[in-house]
Scaffold this active site. Structure first.
Site, PDB file in Angstrom:
ATOM      1  N   HIS A   1       0.823  -1.221   0.000  1.00  0.00           N
ATOM      2  CA  HIS A   1       0.000   0.000   0.000  1.00  0.00           C
ATOM      3  C   HIS A   1       0.857   1.270   0.000  1.00  0.00           C
ATOM      4  CE1 HIS A   1       0.251  -0.163   4.550  1.00  0.00           C
ATOM      5  NE2 HIS A   1       0.333   1.141   4.361  1.00  0.00           N
TER       6      HIS A   1
ATOM      7  N   ASP B   1       0.048  -7.727   1.628  1.00  0.00           N
ATOM      8  CA  ASP B   1       0.534  -6.344   1.639  1.00  0.00           C
ATOM      9  C   ASP B   1       2.062  -6.315   1.682  1.00  0.00           C
ATOM     10  OD1 ASP B   1       0.540  -3.595   1.724  1.00  0.00           O
ATOM     11  OD2 ASP B   1      -0.041  -3.459   3.847  1.00  0.00           O
TER      12      ASP B   1
ATOM     13  N   SER C   1       4.176   2.505   8.229  1.00  0.00           N
ATOM     14  CA  SER C   1       3.829   1.430   7.300  1.00  0.00           C
ATOM     15  C   SER C   1       5.018   1.043   6.428  1.00  0.00           C
ATOM     16  CB  SER C   1       2.680   1.879   6.380  1.00  0.00           C
ATOM     17  OG  SER C   1       1.454   1.772   7.047  1.00  0.00           O
TER      18      SER C   1
END
Length: 251
Positions: free
Chosen positions: A64, A108, A201
């Site tokens: 992402h 992911d 992230s």
């Protein structure tokens, strides 16, 4: 957009929000020499993520964190300073896992091929990836580092770190409807205010010197546990992709 605001501008599934270091401390400069700071240009604008060097010419991060252009900085402690230890390049190829689902954040994981190999120094060095069948288990203590927020309204330019404990899968499957124990890890004691949050992230969960997870998502307030991509489950894809793109990028 000021760089501090970029740390908050990354994509997550509806109702999710993992990324910053909460309840940790400032890391000793360059004690995590594999850490990469990613500046991302996408259709949504500018954003930032973490990542980590796994080979001199590859950085692993979350899918992402994808964008049209990604600038990669290694060897940084304070991302607002031009430190002598820093090495900067661009990702000439960003390869997301073919089964990545942006609605659920399943699979992911993304590999970035660097436009030029990084030079190994005391401040820039790859981290080991999982080998064999050994896997992290509930109770294991691991470390997460990142430049993300320290709280809902607390930001930082310096790398921070926090020790987190791996949880049983039920701690996340009861909290997140898309949690998958085969490809994800549940991390962070719900009784302690320690977690990853906005801006972290793509950073690694390092256990005994091995990168076992990737910061993926959590809840909006950053209360643990949070969900990490289980790297071990994707090692065949990681190795295959690095072999496929082993040649230097064309300039």
């Amino acid at each position: 957009m000021p760089l501090l605001l970029l740390l908050m501008a990354f994509l997550l599934p509806p109702g999710a929000g993992a990324g910053e270091i909460i309840g940790g401390k400032e890391a000793r400069p360059h004690s995590h020499p594999y850490m990469a700071f990613l500046q991302i240009q996408s259709q949504q604008g500018l954003s930032a993520c973490g990542g980590f060097l796994v080979r001199n010419d590859f950085v692993l991060t979350a899918a992402h964190c994808w964008g049209r252009t990604i600038t990669v900085t290694l060897g940084a402690h304070n991302i607002h300073r031009q430190e002598r230890t820093q090495q900067r390049t661009r990702a000439c190829r960003a390869t997301r896992h073919p089964d990545y689902n942006p609605q659920t954040n399943r699979n992911d994981i993304m590999l970035l091929k660097l436009a030029r190999p990084m030079r190994r120094t005391s401040a820039v060095r790859p981290v080991a990836l999982p080998r064999g069948r050994a896997r992290v288990r509930p109770g294991d203590r691991c470390t997460v580092a990142g430049w993300g927020q320290l709280g809902l309204n607390r930001r930082t330019n310096r790398l921070h770190e926090v020790q987190l404990t791996v949880q049983s899968d039920s701690g996340c499957s009861s909290r997140f409807s898309f949690y998958n124990s085969q490809t994800q890890i549940c991390v962070g004691n719900p009784r302690k205010r320690k977690s990853a949050f906005l801006g972290d992230s793509g950073g690694p969960l390092v256990c005994n010197g091995v990168a076992q997870g990737i910061v993926s998502y959590g809840n909006k307030l950053g209360t643990p546990p949070a969900v990490f991509t289980r790297i071990r489950s994707f090692m065949p894809w990681v190795n295959r992709t690095m072999r496929r793109f082993k040649q230097p990028c064309k300039t």
